[in-house]
Design a protein around this motif. Structure first.
Motif, PDB file in Angstrom:
ATOM      1  N   PRO A 599       0.830  -1.208   0.000  1.00  0.00           N
ATOM      2  CA  PRO A 599       0.000   0.000   0.000  1.00  0.00           C
ATOM      3  C   PRO A 599       0.861   1.253   0.000  1.00  0.00           C
ATOM      4  N   ALA A 600       0.195   2.412  -0.038  1.00  0.00           N
ATOM      5  CA  ALA A 600       0.916   3.664   0.137  1.00  0.00           C
ATOM      6  C   ALA A 600       1.536   3.688   1.532  1.00  0.00           C
ATOM      7  N   PRO A 601       2.715   4.292   1.678  1.00  0.00           N
ATOM      8  CA  PRO A 601       3.369   4.317   2.996  1.00  0.00           C
ATOM      9  C   PRO A 601       2.446   4.847   4.081  1.00  0.00           C
ATOM     10  N   GLY A 602       2.295   4.048   5.152  1.00  0.00           N
ATOM     11  CA  GLY A 602       1.477   4.461   6.277  1.00  0.00           C
ATOM     12  C   GLY A 602       0.012   4.113   6.151  1.00  0.00           C
ATOM     13  N   ALA A 603      -0.378   3.500   5.013  1.00  0.00           N
ATOM     14  CA  ALA A 603      -1.786   3.181   4.833  1.00  0.00           C
ATOM     15  C   ALA A 603      -2.208   1.967   5.640  1.00  0.00           C
ATOM     16  N   GLU A 604      -1.266   1.168   6.090  1.00  0.00           N
ATOM     17  CA  GLU A 604      -1.596  -0.022   6.858  1.00  0.00           C
ATOM     18  C   GLU A 604      -0.448  -0.324   7.808  1.00  0.00           C
ATOM     19  N   THR A 605      -0.805  -0.725   9.009  1.00  0.00           N
ATOM     20  CA  THR A 605       0.203  -1.100   9.995  1.00  0.00           C
ATOM     21  C   THR A 605       0.389  -2.609   9.987  1.00  0.00           C
ATOM     22  N   GLY A 606       1.469  -3.069  10.582  1.00  0.00           N
ATOM     23  CA  GLY A 606       1.725  -4.504  10.656  1.00  0.00           C
ATOM     24  C   GLY A 606       2.321  -5.020   9.367  1.00  0.00           C
ATOM     25  N   PRO A 607       2.373  -6.340   9.188  1.00  0.00           N
ATOM     26  CA  PRO A 607       2.973  -6.939   7.989  1.00  0.00           C
ATOM     27  C   PRO A 607       2.221  -6.521   6.728  1.00  0.00           C
ATOM     28  N   THR A 609       2.486  -6.415   2.161  1.00  0.00           N
ATOM     29  CA  THR A 609       3.134  -6.906   0.957  1.00  0.00           C
ATOM     30  C   THR A 609       3.436  -5.729   0.054  1.00  0.00           C
ATOM     31  N   ASP A 610       4.506  -5.843  -0.738  1.00  0.00           N
ATOM     32  CA  ASP A 610       4.862  -4.734  -1.620  1.00  0.00           C
ATOM     33  C   ASP A 610       4.157  -4.835  -2.970  1.00  0.00           C
ATOM     34  N   ASN A 611       3.364  -5.884  -3.181  1.00  0.00           N
ATOM     35  CA  ASN A 611       2.562  -6.000  -4.394  1.00  0.00           C
ATOM     36  C   ASN A 611       1.244  -6.680  -4.024  1.00  0.00           C
ATOM     37  N   CYS A 612       0.130  -6.018  -4.318  1.00  0.00           N
ATOM     38  CA  CYS A 612      -1.180  -6.530  -3.914  1.00  0.00           C
ATOM     39  C   CYS A 612      -1.785  -7.470  -4.956  1.00  0.00           C
ATOM     40  N   ARG A 613      -0.941  -8.069  -5.763  1.00  0.00           N
ATOM     41  CA  ARG A 613      -1.420  -9.030  -6.746  1.00  0.00           C
ATOM     42  C   ARG A 613      -2.258 -10.108  -6.062  1.00  0.00           C
ATOM     43  N   GLY A 614      -3.452 -10.361  -6.596  1.00  0.00           N
ATOM     44  CA  GLY A 614      -4.330 -11.383  -6.040  1.00  0.00           C
ATOM     45  C   GLY A 614      -5.253 -10.903  -4.937  1.00  0.00           C
ATOM     46  N   ARG A 615      -5.079  -9.675  -4.453  1.00  0.00           N
ATOM     47  CA  ARG A 615      -5.971  -9.143  -3.415  1.00  0.00           C
ATOM     48  C   ARG A 615      -7.240  -8.566  -4.060  1.00  0.00           C
ATOM     49  N   PHE A 616      -8.314  -8.559  -3.273  1.00  0.00           N
ATOM     50  CA  PHE A 616      -9.600  -8.079  -3.779  1.00  0.00           C
ATOM     51  C   PHE A 616      -9.609  -6.556  -3.900  1.00  0.00           C
ATOM     52  N   GLU A 656      -9.407  -1.279   1.726  1.00  0.00           N
ATOM     53  CA  GLU A 656      -8.040  -0.919   1.325  1.00  0.00           C
ATOM     54  C   GLU A 656      -7.426  -2.145   0.650  1.00  0.00           C
ATOM     55  N   PRO A 657      -6.407  -1.937  -0.206  1.00  0.00           N
ATOM     56  CA  PRO A 657      -5.933  -3.022  -1.079  1.00  0.00           C
ATOM     57  C   PRO A 657      -5.166  -4.134  -0.382  1.00  0.00           C
ATOM     58  N   GLN A 658      -4.700  -3.933   0.846  1.00  0.00           N
ATOM     59  CA  GLN A 658      -4.023  -5.021   1.551  1.00  0.00           C
ATOM     60  C   GLN A 658      -5.003  -6.094   2.020  1.00  0.00           C
ATOM     61  N   ASN A 659      -6.289  -5.769   2.014  1.00  0.00           N
ATOM     62  CA  ASN A 659      -7.346  -6.689   2.471  1.00  0.00           C
ATOM     63  C   ASN A 659      -7.178  -7.052   3.936  1.00  0.00           C
ATOM     64  N   SER A 660      -6.849  -6.068   4.747  1.00  0.00           N
ATOM     65  CA  SER A 660      -6.760  -6.269   6.192  1.00  0.00           C
ATOM     66  C   SER A 660      -8.156  -6.480   6.771  1.00  0.00           C
ATOM     67  N   SER A 661      -8.301  -7.480   7.628  1.00  0.00           N
ATOM     68  CA  SER A 661      -9.602  -7.720   8.254  1.00  0.00           C
ATOM     69  C   SER A 661     -10.004  -6.559   9.153  1.00  0.00           C
ATOM     70  N   ARG A 662      -8.997  -5.841   9.683  1.00  0.00           N
ATOM     71  CA  ARG A 662      -9.295  -4.693  10.546  1.00  0.00           C
ATOM     72  C   ARG A 662     -10.017  -3.594   9.772  1.00  0.00           C
TER      73      ARG A 662
END
Length: 728
Positions: A599-607, A609-616, A656-662
């Motif tokens: 994601p964009a820097p700071g858009a998500e905390t924790g682990p 990925t640098d490419n959201c390929r395959g995310r919803f 958000e593109p990381q697909n965080s459950s939070r």
């Protein structure tokens, strides 16, 4: 107390036993009598999807049509309820509620917070592009029909429609005097009053109509501080007036004006995780603990003039001129707790002028054609003030501000055409195209006196050109079965980040492009007692404009590509002379095929990925399901009884593109029920929405830069009430 409406519902349903079979009512959405009045069939639905009035079943486009009867029977009063009835479509209230209007069709959506971005959905009222998302959520009392077209539609609709088009057609002034009024009361002290009057002034020449709606409701979000009222109140009034002038049998002129005034106090969102503070509102939905005001003053005005000139009986020349002005002033306690971290004041003003002229006609017996030109001019401005708490200065009441001033001027011209060739009595080929040239001039000035985020002075001028073709082939298997294949391209011009930014933010996004492939079938069986429409599609979506709320600002960039696969089914059935059933199903596999830098820097905390390929993709539920059951009988001493129950399901969506459950909304089941009695000119209804009080998240984001780690906006809790109506 909440159980009482349902006791009444069951009592009335019980009284229906032994009543005689209903003779179809004009208000009945699902069932209407056939010509011999001996059997019953589904209501025929006309749509304007190709800028001419056609039977929905004959249009080789995936479109859901909801008539005024459908809206009444489903209890749909505002646009934000419509997409619950449409497969592979959804609307999130978003943090801005009535301001963001976050609409998703077939997985394509855009988070539009300020004036630099545009939605990918074309929203039209009586042929006039409505523009900004703050204009979307309007009352639907005087509406004849709502059409939701899925997939790119630019070859018929003049403005960018990369995701799809929403076409709202309001009622025309009638040739006979008609009037109706409706009063509604519900929990949270909901009061809604709606009225409509229509009729001739000069017989066969001049007729007029006037509609009005007023709604107020107490807050459903408790403010624990007691400083200020509870939130998510409603205080809204809207009006529409029309004049229809027919100087001859070959010409018609329609003048329409509408105005909406909104003085509600929205919650915007609630917090579920705040740094350094253990606040009781964090763990309790529908509560805040804020000490700063929230308000929304929203004003929307529009006027349009439409002329229809018949040429030689087989062609029509139509011109539509429209002007719309939308503005709002809003305040937000952005930390939602009783310690002053962050407060936000923001306002916007947008003026839009559109002009469209088009010709529809035929050449011989086998060719029908449409061609036209479209002009769009928009002047959109935004002013915002963010104030960080006085803890930065140590001086009470002294807060260093962050001021934003931005604007985007747009000039767009498009030429479009659509030609349909009947190769045989059964086989048709259609081809269309849309050329657009769009120039945007933008500026964004951020003056940061805190020294934390940085100041920005951004200015840009650019022109984007595009040609988007479409083609379809359809085959009429028999009079009640159509199969089709459609290819269409969509385009959305460049966008700008005119939001709260850091000094290093990317402030410009390249245009979006989409290529859509679709195969479908439309069928009616058993003397129009069953209607089944099916579609499967694939969309190659390039350069998605993605707005992400980061910990301390908003980022804008292009996701490289996405693949969207899906299927849709809509079923309507008359089970008996008094029982009807409808259902829809949408399956969606909408994922990024490549998205480096996510994601964009700071858009998500924790682990991460640098490419959201395959995310919803954002706001793209894998499953969207609905089912509705209607029952109607004629009871001698009560009148006509109508009962409808609805179930609506949307699977989990991500914000958000990381697909965080939070930062997601889990799957939710919503149940609605309505009971209506009609006798002579009177109607009385009992209704309940979200019967089982399902708790679900409409939107979430991360604002840890202002110590608010997670925000959430919830869908409405259980609501219920009764309605009385009179029709003349």
């Amino acid at each position: 107390m909440w159980k009482q409406p349902f006791i009444y519902i069951f009592v009335i349903a019980h009284l229906a036993c032994g009543g005689k079979v209903l003779a179809a009512s004009k208000e009945t959405a699902a069932i209407e009598p056939t010509a011999d009045n001996a059997t019953y069939a589904l209501e025929e639905i006309k749509v304007y999807a190709r800028k001419k009035t056609e039977d929905l079943q004959q249009v080789p486009v995936s479109v859901t049509g909801l008539t005024s009867n459908n809206l009444l029977d489903r209890g749909i009063y505002k646009f934000d309820q419509v997409l619950n009835a449409v497969p592979n479509a959804s609307q999130s209230g978003g943090i801005g509620g009535n301001l963001q209007g976050l609409v998703s069709i077939r997985g394509i959506s855009t988070l539009v917070r300020f004036v630099g971005l545009e939605t990918g959905v074309g929203y039209y009222v009586d042929g006039v592009y409505s523009g900004r998302p703050e204009t979307f959520n309007q009352p639907l009392f005087d509406v004849e029909r709502v059409e939701v077209l899925r997939g790119p539609q630019g070859t018929v609709f003049g403005k960018n429609t990369i995701a799809g088009a929403i076409n709202i057609i309001t009622k025309r002034p009638s040739d006979d005097l008609t009037a109706q009024i409706e009063a509604q009361y519900g929990n949270f002290n909901l009061v809604r009053v709606r009225g409509l009057a229509s009729g001739p002034v000069v017989k066969d020449r001049l007729s007029v109509s006037f509609a009005a709606n007023y709604t107020r409701r107490d807050g459903i979000v408790e403010n624990l501080t007691g400083i200020g009222p509870d939130l998510d109140t409603i205080d809204e009034a809207s009006f529409r007036s029309k004049i229809r002038f027919t100087p001859s049998t070959n010409s018609e002129f329609l003048l329409s004006a509408d105005y909406l005034v909104d003085r509600s106090e929205p919650a915007f969102f609630e917090v579920s995780d705040v740094s350094f503070i253990d606040d009781p509102s964090e763990a309790t939905p529908f509560t805040v603990n804020q000490d700063q005001p929230n308000f929304l003053d929203r004003d929307i005005f529009g006027v349009s003039l439409t002329s229809n000139i018949s040429l030689n009986g087989s062609a029509t020349w139509t011109t539509v001129l429209g002007f719309r002005d939308s503005s709002f002033d809003a305040a937000l306690d952005a930390d939602k707790v009783s310690v002053r971290f962050f407060s936000d004041f923001f306002s916007s003003d947008t003026e839009i002028f559109t002009a469209e002229t088009r010709y529809t006609g035929t050449l011989g017996d086998n060719i029908s054609l449409l061609f036209g030109a479209y002009y769009f001019s928009q002047d959109a401005d935004n002013v915002s003030n963010f104030a960080l708490g006085d803890f930065l200065t140590g001086a009470p009441g002294v807060e260093p501000p962050i001021d934003l001033t931005s604007g985007v001027d747009t000039q767009s011209f498009a030429a479009f055409y659509n030609v349909n060739l009947a190769l045989t009595d059964q086989l048709s080929f259609e081809v269309g195209g849309r050329f657009v040239t769009e120039e945007k001039t933008a500026f964004h000035i951020q003056a940061d006196q805190t020294g934390i985020f940085g100041s920005t002075d951004f200015r840009a001028n650019r022109r984007d050109n595009d040609f988007a073709p479409s083609a379809s082939i359809s085959y009429q298997l028999r009079s009640n079965a159509l199969v089709f294949f459609r290819y269409a391209e969509g385009f959305k011009s460049a966008g700008f980040n005119t939001d709260f930014v850091t000094a290093t933010s990317n402030l410009e996004a390249e245009p979006e492009h989409a290529k859509s492939f679709e195969i479908g079938a439309k069928t009616e069986l058993f003397d129009r007692r069953i209607r089944l429409n099916l579609a499967g599609f694939y969309t190659d979506y390039q350069n998605l404009q993605l707005s992400q709320i980061t910990a301390g600002s908003v980022s804008l960039n292009n996701a490289s590509a996405a693949d969207i696969y899906g299927v849709e089914a809509e079923l309507y059935a008359v089970i008996s002379r008094s029982l009807a059933f409808d259902a829809s199903a949408g399956y969606l596999d909408a994922t990024y095929s490549d998205f480096p830098g996510c994601p964009a820097p700071g858009a998500e905390t924790g682990p991460v990925t640098d490419n959201c390929r395959g995310r919803f993709l954002n706001l793209a539920p894998e499953w969207s399901l609905t089912a509705g059951l209607e029952y109607q009988r004629d009871i001698d001493w009560l009148g006509q009884l109508f009962i409808r129950a609805d179930w609506n399901y949307r699977s989990q969506v991500f914000f958000e593109p990381q697909n965080s459950s939070r930062l997601s909304g889990g799957g939710r089941h919503l149940f609605d029920v309505r009971v209506r009695l009609e006798r002579d000119h009177w109607t009385a209804s009992l209704w309940a929405h979200n019967v089982f009080d399902e708790l679900y998240v409409n939107y979430a984001d991360d604002r840890s830069g202002i110590f608010v780690n997670t925000t959430q906006a919830f869908g409405e809790p259980r609501t219920y009430g009764f309605t009385l109506g009179f029709k003349y």
